[in-house]
Design a protein around this motif. Structure first.
Motif, PDB file in Angstrom:
ATOM      1  N   GLY A  39      38.367  34.801  37.710  1.00 25.83           N
ATOM      2  CA  GLY A  39      36.920  34.679  37.529  1.00 25.83           C
ATOM      3  C   GLY A  39      36.312  36.027  37.176  1.00 25.83           C
ATOM      4  N   PHE A  40      36.769  37.062  37.866  1.00 25.73           N
ATOM      5  CA  PHE A  40      36.288  38.416  37.592  1.00 25.73           C
ATOM      6  C   PHE A  40      36.619  38.802  36.146  1.00 25.73           C
ATOM      7  N   ALA A  93      37.230  36.833  33.649  1.00 25.89           N
ATOM      8  CA  ALA A  93      36.457  36.009  32.709  1.00 25.89           C
ATOM      9  C   ALA A  93      35.034  36.557  32.574  1.00 25.89           C
ATOM     10  N   HIS A 126      40.663  34.985  42.939  1.00 23.61           N
ATOM     11  CA  HIS A 126      39.463  35.773  42.623  1.00 23.61           C
ATOM     12  C   HIS A 126      39.563  36.482  41.268  1.00 23.61           C
ATOM     13  N   ALA A 168      37.403  29.074  36.780  1.00 24.98           N
ATOM     14  CA  ALA A 168      37.337  30.215  35.858  1.00 24.98           C
ATOM     15  C   ALA A 168      37.840  29.812  34.475  1.00 24.98           C
TER      16      ALA A 168
END
Lengths: 283, 312
Positions: free
Chosen positions: A120-121, A123, A117, A155
């Motif tokens: 992606g956060f 990015a 997780h 991501a």
């Protein structure tokens, strides 16, 4: 500066917090101690303990959230919270859980723990900062076992496509995951080619060499690509019986093993007893 | 509905540079037009819904307001954990537009249907859930989503939904909306299927049965007070939804009344713990799964004439 002395002190504190809670992913925290020290105490990460939400801060996201104690120890050392808070780790009224929580913990940008997780956060945050023309950097630390999660590569594709050179992915290549060696489970001897193919400016460094980590992370990234830094590390680094043994992924020493920990980390009987008393709530 | 969404989004993008339209290869011609005018406010993540949600949460943390527009099934089923951990747990200001929800992807089959999403989403703390029935209602829901601080999911159809409201319509989030007066029974419904329910009500009228229809456009937070007001007194009650009868609006209404100690004779009309069968137009699939106006009419008439049937 005697880095060995400092990192031994950090590992000792991490152990005491874990011992006081009678649980932790100790080996996963020990493999990233030098990286976290370089980030927080060697001028890589610009953060503001007096105002954790300072808009000019750099962002750090610990995607392998189970290494939380290494992050908490640096946040405590930098003054985001005090030692009592640090030692409250994973006890009923604490804000410091086994996995970091947002917004409960000052200095923690994002709740993590479920693997795949954090990147992606990170990015998304780096993308927003680029859009706004801001100069802050975003760092995200992932595990090498965690890279088995497909969302990591989703991501990376996004970060490469958007040219997020304000994003650095730190990969803790300790070579182990819960049940076995990463290579034995997934058959990938090195992740470096994967990060290159996914469009990252890729570097490999000794993840226990603070000079090397600092030098690598302090270099300006003008490649127009996200940067991946693969840190060669030893899971459980600092305690001989824990190093490179997947059996230590989620456990604390038994009575006889405790003596080795105390000896190698320089822990006195009194310090161990004090930590134990926190667990029992006698202080 | 897509046009109404694009138009509503366009107006918001124009006013607020922090609003970002997030697509996962899911856009339409409208989105291309928007991207031409606001290239910095549209991003295509490619076919990667999980990263799209994590990144939207990260963007929101950095001050943006992402509007994530993707087939509902992919947001809710594929990416449920990302929605839970990154968006709802951390209460991030992310707007999710589930496109083609319910049985809208009628030609493609069950992998593209969204008929359990309300059950899953009702259980997510911090999340607001809107189920607009018509283009005008969707326009109101998009604006309300923008004005709501925190995560919002809009369950959007895409089957050329007819407009049932006039220009005086106002979307009031969190309040049920009676859309048809009637004295013999009450039907609760939500979303695109409202048009079938209205047709069924007209068929009932021909049989001398007067049906009241209540539009539950906000499934979460549910208007408990409004529902209790509707359910007071004797009478027959029905819920009609393009969703499994387990966990949807019927369940939610029964829960509200049960908790208030109100005895309720509620017949839940929807998919009976099954996936939808068949292909074809939306109307074809509704018919095959007993959810078109004629079947709704028949089911309600049967209950009115014979009393409650013990059936889920």
């Amino acid at each position: 500066m005697d880095y060995d002395c400092i990192t031994k002190e950090i590992r000792k504190d991490i152990f005491l917090a874990a011992y006081s809670a009678s649980n932790a992913h100790l080996a996963s925290a020990f493999s990233i101690v030098e990286t976290m020290y370089a980030l927080y105490e060697q001028g890589v990460l610009h953060v503001n303990p007096q105002n954790p939400q300072d808009p000019t801060r750099d962002w750090f996201i610990l995607s392998k959230g189970h290494g939380s104690l290494a992050l908490y120890c640096e946040l405590y050392r930098r003054g985001f919270f005090d030692r009592d808070t640090f030692l409250s780790f994973s006890k009923p009224s604490s804000s410091l859980g086994g996995e970091p929580c947002f917004p409960a913990v000052p200095g923690v940008e994002c709740s993590t723990g479920s693997l795949g997780h954090g990147l992606g956060f990170a990015a998304g945050a780096a993308f927003a900062k680029k859009l706004d023309g801001r100069s802050e950097k975003v760092y995200c630390l992932v595990g090498d076992g965690e890279c088995q999660e497909g969302s990591t590569w989703e991501a990376l594709m996004f970060a490469s496509r958007q040219g997020l050179d304000n994003l650095t992915v730190l990969v803790d290549c300790n070579g182990l995951q819960k049940m076995d060696r990463v290579e034995a489970i997934m058959g990938i001897p090195s992740l470096a080619p994967h990060f290159q193919v996914f469009g990252c400016e890729t570097a490999e460094v000794d993840g226990h060499d603070i000079h090397a980590i600092r030098a690598c992370l302090s270099a300006e990234n003008r490649s127009g690509k996200p940067r991946a830094v693969l840190l060669r590390t030893v899971k459980g680094k600092g305690v001989s019986i824990m190093e490179n043994d997947p059996g230590w992924h989620w456990r604390l020493p038994k009575k006889k093993e405790l003596k080795v920990f105390m000896q190698e980390l320089g822990i006195s009987e009194e310090e161990a007893e004090y930590a134990k008393s926190l667990r029992n709530g006698t202080v | 509905m897509q046009r109404a969404y694009a138009t509503a989004l366009y107006e918001i993008l124009k006013k607020d540079r922090n609003v970002i339209s997030c697509l996962s290869d899911s856009g339409t011609d409208y989105d291309e037009l928007i991207a031409r005018e606001f290239p910095d406010q549209v991003v295509n993540f490619g076919i990667s819904e999980n990263n799209q949600l994590s990144a939207a949460a990260g963007m929101a943390a950095a001050g943006k307001i992402p509007f994530v527009y993707t087939t509902g099934a992919f947001i809710v089923y594929r990416s449920y954990e990302f929605l839970r951990d990154d968006v709802c747990l951390q209460n991030r200001n992310v707007k999710l537009i589930g496109m083609g929800t319910g049985l809208a992807w009628s030609t493609l089959g069950a992998t593209h249907h969204t008929t359990e999403d309300l059950a899953l989403l009702r259980a997510l703390p911090n999340l607001t859930v809107f189920t607009p029935a018509t283009p005008r209602e969707l326009t109101g829901a998009v604006q309300a989503a923008y004005e709501t601080r925190g995560p919002v999911y809009i369950r959007m159809g895409m089957s050329g939904e007819e407009e049932l409201f006039d220009e005086t319509y106002t979307f009031t989030p969190g309040k049920i909306l009676p859309v048809r007066e009637g004295k013999d029974l009450t039907v609760f419904t939500a979303g695109s299927i409202l048009s079938e329910v209205m047709k069924a009500a007209r068929l009932l009228e021909l049989e001398g049965i007067s049906a009241r229809v209540v539009n539950v456009h906000t499934v979460k937070p549910l208007d408990s007070e409004g529902i209790l007001r509707e359910c007071k007194g004797p009478g027959l009650f029905f819920s009609v939804e393009e969703h499994n009868v387990l966990g949807g609006i019927g369940t939610a209404i029964a829960d509200v009344c049960g908790s208030a100690g109100l005895p309720l004779r509620l017949t839940k009309i929807g998919l009976r713990d099954s996936f939808a069968e068949g292909f074809g137009t939306k109307k074809d699939v509704l018919r095959q799964n007993c959810l078109d106006a004629e079947h709704i009419f028949l089911r309600i008439s049967e209950v009115v004439k014979n009393g409650l049937s013990v059936q889920i």
